[in-house]
Design an enzyme around this catalytic site. Structure first.
Site: not given
Length: 417
Positions: A21, A27, A128, A163, A231, A342, A348
């Site tokens: 998404l 990745a 998402h 973010e 990011h 993912n 993260c």
């Protein structure tokens, strides 16, 4: 009051799957359609938390969000038995596990009222993730409910994309000393979107009541975004007085470094040359999406994913760095392959909060015993595997929702259901 840095890790949710998404996340798009293993993913996260506890670091948790997000689906006019295939993956996304995107945190020594300020990210760029913030806000308001020490803010308006801490760094002589806060925003990234808007960053700085003279706004390198650094924390990480960054992380590197050195004379910059580690190798290995932490003895350690050790150029550089006279002398390796596949590494998965642990709701703090109970719940309740087509199975919906209820009951956090 003793303030320390607490890492709040997102527990990987039972709906973890690879639906590809996230445009710009190499990745995520590469592994689209693959079979995911939610149980293994969540247990990898627990093992990472155990690793950090063993280093003597305080550890907290954030819980999986409701999935599928029935409220979001209702707002889009769908019925549980008739969810359009175009919406289903976003409704099931477990991306809230990447707690670095939950919010931007400014510790008490940096703020105008001496409280720790936390502004929840709107994550509006990606559908998402755009519906994560209500559940995140509820958790943070509960975990940091003591208004004598914390101020939790809702997101900035979605006109500007924010973010969270993945595009924010803090440098200071120590966690409890006044710091310099750095907001990294995107301009352009070729075919990929720049997710952090400078106006969102400026709004967060105002909400968090930061001193403008000790706050910097820095453009991320367009080359880095184009290479897949969606990011800033994919190409740079800061801790204490140390900035660890790739040579190509920032658009105007000389001006940025000069401004930092004026504000923090004790600054040490550990820069990885592009001639030694390419942007591609740095991004593929998530070298900079590592946890740079201060250990109880005052030394620093870099906690990297296993992929860093498996990338020859990266591991050779890391070993040489650790053997040298720089500020980072210790390396730790953790296995978070399910998250990495993912698009998210060790950094993260955590939100850093400088606070006195006694001021935090204890239900969000963990020790080995609590991690044992969480691991047992995951082992018994989380699905073993999910392929994207499985998301249409009502039995899987029920299994995912039951798993989340079981975890919340275990942690006495039913109020968040």
């Amino acid at each position: 009051m003793t303030r320390v840095e607490i890492n709040f890790d997102g527990i990987v949710g039972p709906s973890h799957n690879y639906s590809g998404l996230s445009l710009g996340n190499i990745a995520s798009t590469t592994n689209k359609g693959m079979v995911a293993y939610p149980r293994a993913a969540a247990l990898e996260g627990v093992a990472k938390m155990r690793h950090n506890l063993a280093l003597g670091l305080p550890q907290g948790i954030l819980l999986p969000h409701p999935r599928p997000n029935r409220d979001w689906l209702d707002a889009l006019g769908t019925r549980p038995d008739d969810v359009p295939e175009t919406l289903r993956p976003a409704a099931f996304s477990a991306s809230a596990m990447w707690a670095a995107n939950a919010a931007t945190v400014s510790p008490a020594p940096d703020t105008g009222d001496g409280r720790c300020h936390i502004t929840v990210a709107n994550l509006r760029t990606m559908p998402h993730r755009s519906h994560e913030w209500p559940a995140t806000l509820r958790q943070l308001e509960l975990a940091f409910a003591d208004t004598r020490h914390f101020a939790v803010h809702p997101p900035v308006p979605p006109a500007f994309g924010d973010e969270g801490a993945a595009n924010h760094m803090r440098l200071a002589a120590g966690h409890d000393a006044p710091g310099v806060e750095i907001f990294v925003y995107g301009l352009r990234g070729g075919a990929f979107p720049a997710r952090q808007h400078v106006e969102a960053s400026r709004a967060v700085a105002r909400l968090n009541r930061l001193d403008p003279d000790r706050t910097l706004f820095v453009a991320q390198s367009e080359a880095a975004i184009a290479a897949g650094a969606f990011h800033n924390d994919v190409v740079a990480v800061a801790n204490g007085h140390v900035l660890f960054a790739h040579e190509q992380a920032f658009e105007d590197r000389p001006a940025f470094y000069a401004a930092l050195k004026r504000l923090l004379p004790e600054l040490e910059i550990v820069e990885v040359p592009a001639s030694v580690v390419s942007l591609e190798d740095a991004i593929r290995s998530y070298l900079f999406n590592a946890q740079l932490v201060t250990l109880p003895d005052g030394t620093m350690a870099l906690i990297v994913p296993g992929e860093a050790r498996e990338t020859p150029s990266v591991w050779a550089w890391l070993e040489a760095m650790a053997a040298g006279n720089g500020p980072i002398r210790r390396l730790g390796v953790v296995d978070v392959r399910q998250s990495m596949a993912n698009g998210g590494g060790p950094a993260c998965l955590r939100l850093r909060v400088v606070a006195d642990p006694a001021t935090v709701d204890p239900r969000f703090l963990v020790d080995e015993s609590k991690l044992d109970r969480i691991a047992d719940c995951i082992a018994s309740e989380w699905p073993e595997q999910i392929a994207p087509p499985d998301l249409g199975d009502p039995a899987l919906w029920a299994r995912i929702e039951q798993a989340r209820r079981a975890l919340h009951a275990l942690l006495e956090l039913d109020a968040l259901l």
